[in-house]
Design a protein around this motif. Structure first.
Motif, PDB file in Angstrom:
ATOM      1  N   PHE A 181       0.836  -1.206   0.000  1.00 32.46           N
ATOM      2  CA  PHE A 181       0.000   0.000   0.000  1.00 32.46           C
ATOM      3  C   PHE A 181       0.870   1.255   0.000  1.00 32.46           C
ATOM      4  CE2 PHE A 181      -2.347   3.432   2.045  1.00 32.46           C
ATOM      5  CZ  PHE A 181      -3.498   3.448   1.277  1.00 32.46           C
ATOM      6  N   LEU A 182       1.939   1.218   0.772  1.00 33.87           N
ATOM      7  CA  LEU A 182       2.852   2.357   0.845  1.00 33.87           C
ATOM      8  C   LEU A 182       3.442   2.663  -0.530  1.00 33.87           C
ATOM      9  CD1 LEU A 182       4.136   4.357   2.869  1.00 33.87           C
ATOM     10  CD2 LEU A 182       5.987   2.729   3.169  1.00 33.87           C
ATOM     11  N   ASP A 183       3.839   1.620  -1.237  1.00 38.07           N
ATOM     12  CA  ASP A 183       4.401   1.796  -2.579  1.00 38.07           C
ATOM     13  C   ASP A 183       3.352   2.335  -3.544  1.00 38.07           C
ATOM     14  OD1 ASP A 183       6.798   0.842  -1.672  1.00 38.07           O
ATOM     15  OD2 ASP A 183       6.556  -1.185  -2.479  1.00 38.07           O
ATOM     16  N   GLY A 184       2.125   1.821  -3.423  1.00 33.74           N
ATOM     17  CA  GLY A 184       1.055   2.267  -4.310  1.00 33.74           C
ATOM     18  C   GLY A 184       0.698   3.724  -4.093  1.00 33.74           C
ATOM     19  N   LEU A 185       0.615   4.115  -2.837  1.00 26.68           N
ATOM     20  CA  LEU A 185       0.293   5.504  -2.512  1.00 26.68           C
ATOM     21  C   LEU A 185       1.413   6.436  -2.953  1.00 26.68           C
ATOM     22  CD1 LEU A 185      -1.818   7.287  -1.191  1.00 26.68           C
ATOM     23  CD2 LEU A 185      -0.758   6.859   1.026  1.00 26.68           C
ATOM     24  N   THR A 186       2.638   5.991  -2.737  1.00 26.03           N
ATOM     25  CA  THR A 186       3.791   6.788  -3.165  1.00 26.03           C
ATOM     26  C   THR A 186       3.781   6.981  -4.683  1.00 26.03           C
ATOM     27  OG1 THR A 186       5.116   5.947  -1.322  1.00 26.03           O
ATOM     28  CG2 THR A 186       6.307   6.927  -3.157  1.00 26.03           C
ATOM     29  N   SER A 187       3.434   5.916  -5.393  1.00 23.31           N
ATOM     30  CA  SER A 187       3.390   5.980  -6.850  1.00 23.31           C
ATOM     31  C   SER A 187       2.336   6.964  -7.336  1.00 23.31           C
ATOM     32  CB  SER A 187       3.102   4.578  -7.416  1.00 23.31           C
ATOM     33  OG  SER A 187       2.990   4.619  -8.819  1.00 23.31           O
ATOM     34  N   ILE A 188       1.169   6.933  -6.713  1.00 28.68           N
ATOM     35  CA  ILE A 188       0.075   7.846  -7.091  1.00 28.68           C
ATOM     36  C   ILE A 188       0.472   9.296  -6.854  1.00 28.68           C
ATOM     37  CG2 ILE A 188      -2.247   8.619  -6.464  1.00 28.68           C
ATOM     38  CD1 ILE A 188      -2.932   5.681  -5.908  1.00 28.68           C
ATOM     39  N   LEU A 189       1.018   9.574  -5.680  1.00 29.07           N
ATOM     40  CA  LEU A 189       1.329  10.957  -5.321  1.00 29.07           C
ATOM     41  C   LEU A 189       2.565  11.484  -6.042  1.00 29.07           C
ATOM     42  CD1 LEU A 189       0.505  10.974  -1.497  1.00 29.07           C
ATOM     43  CD2 LEU A 189      -0.936  11.578  -3.431  1.00 29.07           C
ATOM     44  N   SER A 190       3.440  10.574  -6.467  1.00 28.48           N
ATOM     45  CA  SER A 190       4.639  10.997  -7.203  1.00 28.48           C
ATOM     46  C   SER A 190       4.273  11.608  -8.555  1.00 28.48           C
ATOM     47  CB  SER A 190       5.580   9.813  -7.409  1.00 28.48           C
ATOM     48  OG  SER A 190       6.073   9.352  -6.168  1.00 28.48           O
ATOM     49  N   GLU A 191       3.082  11.294  -9.050  1.00 25.92           N
ATOM     50  CA  GLU A 191       2.624  11.835 -10.333  1.00 25.92           C
ATOM     51  C   GLU A 191       2.103  13.269 -10.201  1.00 25.92           C
ATOM     52  OE1 GLU A 191      -0.314   9.152 -11.729  1.00 25.92           O
ATOM     53  OE2 GLU A 191       1.058   7.447 -11.928  1.00 25.92           O
ATOM     54  N   GLU A 192       1.881  13.702  -8.969  1.00 26.80           N
ATOM     55  CA  GLU A 192       1.332  15.042  -8.732  1.00 26.80           C
ATOM     56  C   GLU A 192       2.474  16.050  -8.588  1.00 26.80           C
ATOM     57  OE1 GLU A 192      -2.037  15.607  -8.757  1.00 26.80           O
ATOM     58  OE2 GLU A 192      -2.082  13.488  -9.346  1.00 26.80           O
ATOM     59  N   LYS A 193       2.537  17.008  -9.510  1.00 23.15           N
ATOM     60  CA  LYS A 193       3.633  17.980  -9.524  1.00 23.15           C
ATOM     61  C   LYS A 193       3.630  18.873  -8.283  1.00 23.15           C
ATOM     62  CE  LYS A 193       3.872  18.211 -14.579  1.00 23.15           C
ATOM     63  NZ  LYS A 193       3.754  19.078 -15.771  1.00 23.15           N
ATOM     64  N   SER A 194       2.461  19.037  -7.678  1.00 27.15           N
ATOM     65  CA  SER A 194       2.366  19.937  -6.522  1.00 27.15           C
ATOM     66  C   SER A 194       2.717  19.250  -5.204  1.00 27.15           C
ATOM     67  CB  SER A 194       0.951  20.504  -6.427  1.00 27.15           C
ATOM     68  OG  SER A 194       0.013  19.448  -6.313  1.00 27.15           O
ATOM     69  N   ILE A 195       3.010  17.959  -5.258  1.00 31.72           N
ATOM     70  CA  ILE A 195       3.284  17.206  -4.033  1.00 31.72           C
ATOM     71  C   ILE A 195       4.714  16.676  -4.024  1.00 31.72           C
ATOM     72  CG2 ILE A 195       2.745  15.083  -2.763  1.00 31.72           C
ATOM     73  CD1 ILE A 195      -0.166  15.500  -3.494  1.00 31.72           C
ATOM     74  N   LYS A 196       5.390  16.892  -2.906  1.00 31.28           N
ATOM     75  CA  LYS A 196       6.741  16.375  -2.716  1.00 31.28           C
ATOM     76  C   LYS A 196       6.733  15.449  -1.499  1.00 31.28           C
ATOM     77  CE  LYS A 196      11.533  17.839  -1.868  1.00 31.28           C
ATOM     78  NZ  LYS A 196      12.424  19.002  -1.574  1.00 31.28           N
TER      79      LYS A 196
ATOM     80  N   LEU B 250      -9.085  10.087  -3.021  1.00 32.00           N
ATOM     81  CA  LEU B 250      -7.848  10.319  -2.281  1.00 32.00           C
ATOM     82  C   LEU B 250      -7.275  11.691  -2.609  1.00 32.00           C
ATOM     83  CD1 LEU B 250      -5.345   9.456  -0.602  1.00 32.00           C
ATOM     84  CD2 LEU B 250      -4.418   8.467  -2.713  1.00 32.00           C
ATOM     85  N   LEU B 251      -7.158  12.003  -3.887  1.00 37.23           N
ATOM     86  CA  LEU B 251      -6.600  13.293  -4.290  1.00 37.23           C
ATOM     87  C   LEU B 251      -7.519  14.446  -3.888  1.00 37.23           C
ATOM     88  CD1 LEU B 251      -5.203  12.362  -7.827  1.00 37.23           C
ATOM     89  CD2 LEU B 251      -3.931  12.633  -5.680  1.00 37.23           C
ATOM     90  N   ASN B 252      -8.821  14.198  -3.945  1.00 40.37           N
ATOM     91  CA  ASN B 252      -9.779  15.222  -3.518  1.00 40.37           C
ATOM     92  C   ASN B 252      -9.634  15.510  -2.026  1.00 40.37           C
ATOM     93  OD1 ASN B 252     -12.025  17.000  -3.791  1.00 40.37           O
ATOM     94  ND2 ASN B 252     -13.374  15.396  -3.004  1.00 40.37           N
ATOM     95  N   ALA B 253      -9.461  14.435  -1.225  1.00 43.05           N
ATOM     96  CA  ALA B 253      -9.282  14.601   0.221  1.00 43.05           C
ATOM     97  C   ALA B 253      -8.013  15.392   0.517  1.00 43.05           C
ATOM     98  CB  ALA B 253      -9.215  13.232   0.895  1.00 43.05           C
TER      99      ALA B 253
END
Length: 215
Positions: A16-31, A117-120
């Motif tokens: 789950f950690l890897d999956g969440l990291t993968s999703i958020l890594s695609e968002e330019k506004s998130i580090k 998730l992204l909306n939250a």
């Protein structure tokens, strides 16, 4: 989101950690600043790097060493400027209530879609709170249940006996501690079972735990 936000993720399930990291890594506004498997690791990082700006901590509830409830409480006490979002399979009203009372900023299920998730995350980072419809429903059901089940008043002595029963002391040990006869303790035990509407000692123990008598 036009600004760049720094986020920490805590979850002891690697997939789950890897999956969440993968999703958020695609968002330019998130580090993503840190991924951790325990709440202890997160808190240690925050304490060491107090000058680093962290905007959001995403955490599971069930983790070793320090769970998500304790982590949220610690963050809100030591770093109140940091937002928190719980992402968990757990839908236990007591845990959810503890989190809302400790000012958690959001709670969604691990089964949530990527869009939710992204909306939250967006809502929380922009200053709002986000609790999924299902989590709100669990809280509402718990509130109605509490109202329909009035609190049972126990005497000071009944509470003492109940706590000792829940701590697995024998009837004789309880009698010795409270300077009462074994027969008196047995009477208290029977009365508590009847008064609380449980069937046995396990029921008494569960009631004591649910009411926080062992904290």
């Amino acid at each position: 989101m036009s600004a760049t936000y720094s986020i920490i993720i805590a979850d002891d399930h690697a997939m789950f950690l890897d999956g969440l990291t993968s999703i958020l890594s695609e968002e330019k506004s998130i580090k993503i600043i840190l991924t951790a498997k325990t709440g202890t690791q997160v808190l240690k990082y925050l304490r060491i790097n107090k000058d680093e700006k962290i905007d959001l901590v995403i955490t599971d509830i069930n983790m070793p060493e320090m769970d998500g409830v304790a982590l949220n409480q610690a963050i809100k006490f030591e770093f109140p400027q940091i937002k928190t979002l719980v992402v968990s399979m757990l839908e236990e009203a007591k845990k959810i209530k503890q989190l809302t009372e400790a000012n958690a900023n959001g709670y969604i299920s691990k089964n949530a879609e990527k869009t939710e998730l992204l909306n939250a995350i967006t809502n929380i980072l922009e200053g709002d709170n986000y609790f999924s419809p299902r989590i709100k429903q669990v809280l509402m059901e718990a509130m109605f249940s509490e109202k329909s089940s009035p609190e049972i008043a126990l005497t000071k002595r009944e509470t003492e006996v109940l706590k000792l029963i829940a701590q697995e002391f024998t009837t004789q040990e309880i009698a010795d501690q409270l300077f009462l006869s074994k027969h008196t303790i047995e009477s208290y035990r029977k009365n508590l079972i009847s008064k609380l509407g449980v069937r046995n000692l396990a029921g008494l123990t569960r009631y004591a735990v649910e009411k926080g008598l062992l904290a």
